[in-house]
Write a protein that holds these residues in place. Structure first.
Motif, short mmCIF file in Angstrom:
data_model
loop_
_atom_site.label_atom_id
_atom_site.label_comp_id
_atom_site.label_asym_id
_atom_site.label_seq_id
_atom_site.Cartn_x
_atom_site.Cartn_y
_atom_site.Cartn_z
N ASN A 126 42.29 35.29 33.60
CA ASN A 126 42.41 34.91 32.54
C ASN A 126 41.82 35.91 31.47
O ASN A 126 41.08 35.29 30.38
CB ASN A 126 42.11 33.51 32.10
CG ASN A 126 42.86 32.54 32.96
OD1 ASN A 126 44.04 32.82 33.50
ND2 ASN A 126 42.25 31.48 33.52
N GLY A 127 41.47 37.02 31.55
CA GLY A 127 40.82 38.02 30.50
C GLY A 127 39.50 38.00 30.83
O GLY A 127 38.71 38.69 29.93
N LEU A 128 38.96 37.14 31.81
CA LEU A 128 37.31 37.07 31.97
C LEU A 128 37.17 37.80 33.15
O LEU A 128 37.82 37.88 33.98
CB LEU A 128 36.97 35.71 32.12
CG LEU A 128 37.08 34.84 30.89
CD1 LEU A 128 36.82 33.59 31.03
CD2 LEU A 128 36.13 35.51 29.83
N VAL A 129 35.91 38.37 33.28
CA VAL A 129 35.45 39.17 34.51
C VAL A 129 34.22 38.45 35.25
O VAL A 129 33.41 38.00 34.40
CB VAL A 129 34.89 40.44 34.01
CG1 VAL A 129 34.60 41.33 35.17
CG2 VAL A 129 35.98 41.52 33.34
N PHE A 130 34.33 38.14 36.60
CA PHE A 130 33.37 37.52 37.25
C PHE A 130 32.64 38.43 38.35
O PHE A 130 33.35 39.17 39.08
CB PHE A 130 33.81 36.16 38.05
CG PHE A 130 34.32 35.35 36.77
CD1 PHE A 130 33.19 34.48 36.26
CD2 PHE A 130 35.53 35.23 36.77
CE1 PHE A 130 33.87 33.52 35.36
CE2 PHE A 130 36.09 34.26 35.71
CZ PHE A 130 35.05 33.65 35.04
N VAL A 131 31.51 38.63 38.21
CA VAL A 131 30.97 39.39 39.27
C VAL A 131 29.83 38.74 40.23
O VAL A 131 29.28 37.91 39.68
CB VAL A 131 29.78 40.57 38.66
CG1 VAL A 131 29.66 41.60 39.70
CG2 VAL A 131 30.78 41.31 37.37
#
Lengths: 272, 279
Positions: free
Chosen positions: A239-244
């Motif tokens: 949803n347009g978010l980045v998780f690392v």
């Protein structure tokens, strides 16, 4: 446009092994950059080089001289002496130390300016409280207010979200985004990769050298993150978010609990 | 009332009382910065360093205030710079610089054995030894130090709170530290006659830490520390006169009593607060 600050082939050492090598970095007016990397990567050292609190061992530092660059710095909360007898308002007014003339006590106009700024940051009601009596998020805002009252062109923050809850961290990044939209140049270090990816338009990955820099989409990739953190990293986009996240490492029983040494000290079970 | 006024018949007491009040207030003022900079030991060390400087000044036949003052200033500067520029902590830097300086004084005394007695007052403090000239020096030093503290008030506060950040905000930290070293050296020189080398450290630290116990505000801490320093100076001198004990020791004992009183007050305040929260 000329950069506000430029580092060319900068190396730095505290006397032993090099802490930073071959750093090439430009800070341009209006930029909002987040410096990310593991603990011990040299993030705070790089900030101190940019702030001229440290001098490069080799390489070239360029900082705008005319007119002199107005810089403000928000240090890590853990470096603050929380037993020092000052109120939140007194800390904020410290930001005007060099503009306040010879009179020892703050002028009414400066006091008012501090109050207005604190109101804007939602800490106006805490002006007379001792700094130790505030929550992590409130303390961070007090130090942000001290920086902002100096009306800096370049705002440098060291780990502004460490020791604050998730809501406060989100709110701090939100305020920084607004300040950047108003034209302030912002450089910060953070351990919170996800927050940096969501808010900072420019990411600098550091681990003793600059591994990569650019917009989050270009930089936050598994190869770059893995090289920066020297661990297998996983990047999830949703949803347009980045998780690392570090890839979970499945340890075997023998990796976690070493095999008993023959003839060694018996464990509890052996005693029973 | 007679008991209070009687000692004032003597000129030496008038000089001593005035000097004790000014020196007490002065130590209270500078002590605030010393305590907050975590350099409580510096008063002790620097007083010893100044003692070395005083002996050197005596041997070289130069004015005591010039010789000892310059010596103390350089020692304080050296301690500051060693702490800021190396990984050595303040306590270690103080230990090295001031003990070496004191050792020079001791070495010179043992080499030229003719003046040990005149340094008794410098070691333990003596109101009998306060001359009119000493009073004028103390008045001048107190006025100059107070004026400089007021002029550098904001810079000293910021530098004491966080020197590194203050530098980023344009505060000339190096200059502020140098001025502070000068103020500290001047305070110690002015106080030696009344308090003695061995008691100065306590007079610098006790009013400030007592004030710190009583308030969380910097301005109030400074006000309480100065007032307490001046008041205990006067009370100590009275006791010294009536009990015939060295002035430095009595002033410090009165200050220690005030510190214990503040501790008890704090304990009582905590107990009351605790009982209120349990109600």
């Amino acid at each position: 446009m000329d950069p506000l600050i430029e580092l060319r082939a900068v190396d730095f050492t505290y006397g032993g092994a090099p802490v930073l090598t071959n750093i090439n970095l430009h800070i341009h007016p209006g930029q909002f950059a987040a410096l990310v990397g593991p603990s011990g990567a040299g993030k705070t050292t790089l900030l101190k080089l940019i702030l001229r609190l440290l001098e490069p061992t080799s390489g070239v530092y360029y900082g705008r001289r005319q007119p002199p660059l107005r810089v403000a710095y928000v240090p890590q909360l853990e470096t603050v002496d929380w037993n020092f007898p000052v109120t939140a308002e007194e800390v904020v007014i410290m930001g005007l130390t060099q503009q306040a003339g010879w009179w020892p006590w703050p002028r009414k106009a400066h006091r008012q300016r501090a109050r207005d700024l604190m109101e804007r940051l939602g800490i106006g009601h805490l002006a007379k409280r001792h700094i130790r009596d505030l929550s992590g998020g409130q303390q961070q805002r007090v130090f942000l207010a001290r920086a902002l009252i100096a009306e800096p062109e370049l705002l440098v923050l060291d780990e502004p979200t460490t020791g604050v809850d998730m809501n406060s961290a989100e709110s701090i990044f939100h305020q920084l985004t607004h300040l950047n939209q108003d034209g302030m140049t912002i450089l910060l270090t953070t351990h919170d990769l996800n927050m940096a990816a969501a808010h900072a338009p420019w990411i600098i990955c550091l681990n003793r050298r600059i591994i990569a820099q650019g917009p989050p989409d270009a930089v936050i990739t598994e190869p770059v993150m893995s090289e920066t953190y020297r661990a297998e990293m996983m990047v999830i986009r949703q949803n347009g978010l980045v998780f690392v996240q570090q890839k979970p490492h499945h340890h075997t029983y023998r990796e976690v609990i070493p095999a008993p040494v023959p003839g060694g000290e018996p464990g509890h079970d052996a005693k029973r | 009332m007679d008991i209070l006024l009687l000692p004032f018949q003597y000129e030496f007491f008038r000089h001593g009382a005035m000097a004790a009040v000014l020196v007490g207030g002065l130590c209270g003022l500078i002590g605030v910065y010393i305590v907050l900079r975590g350099m409580s030991y510096i008063g002790h060390g620097l007083a010893h360093a100044v003692f070395g400087g005083a002996v050197v000044a005596f041997v070289m036949e130069i004015n005591f205030y010039v010789g000892a003052g310059l010596w103390g200033f350089l020692a304080a500067l050296l301690i500051n710079q060693t702490t800021r520029r190396t990984r050595i902590n303040a306590d270690a830097a103080i230990g090295v610089v001031t003990t070496a300086s004191f050792a020079i004084g001791v070495a010179l005394i043992s080499r030229y054995r003719r003046f040990t007695q005149s340094f008794d007052a410098a070691l333990f403090g003596n109101i009998l030894g306060v001359s009119r000239q000493d009073v004028w020096v103390i008045v001048a030093v107190t006025a100059a130090v107070t004026l400089l503290v007021l002029l550098l008030y904001k810079q000293l506060l910021f530098t004491t709170f966080d020197a590194e950040v203050a530098q980023v905000y344009g505060v000339p930290v190096g200059w502020v530290d140098s001025w502070f070293a000068l103020l500290l050296a001047a305070t110690i020189i002015a106080s030696i006659q009344i308090l003695g080398v061995t008691m100065i450290a306590a007079a610098l630290v006790i009013p400030a830490i007592t004030a710190r116990l009583l308030t969380d505000s910097f301005h109030r801490m400074m006000f309480i520390s100065v007032t307490l320093g001046a008041f205990t100076g006067l009370l100590g001198i009275y006791i010294s006169f009536y009990v015939d004990v060295s002035s430095g020791a009595t002033i410090v004992l009165v200050q220690a009593a005030c510190f214990i009183l503040a501790l008890l007050l704090l304990a009582r305040r905590r107990a009351v607060r605790l009982s209120q929260t349990h109600l």
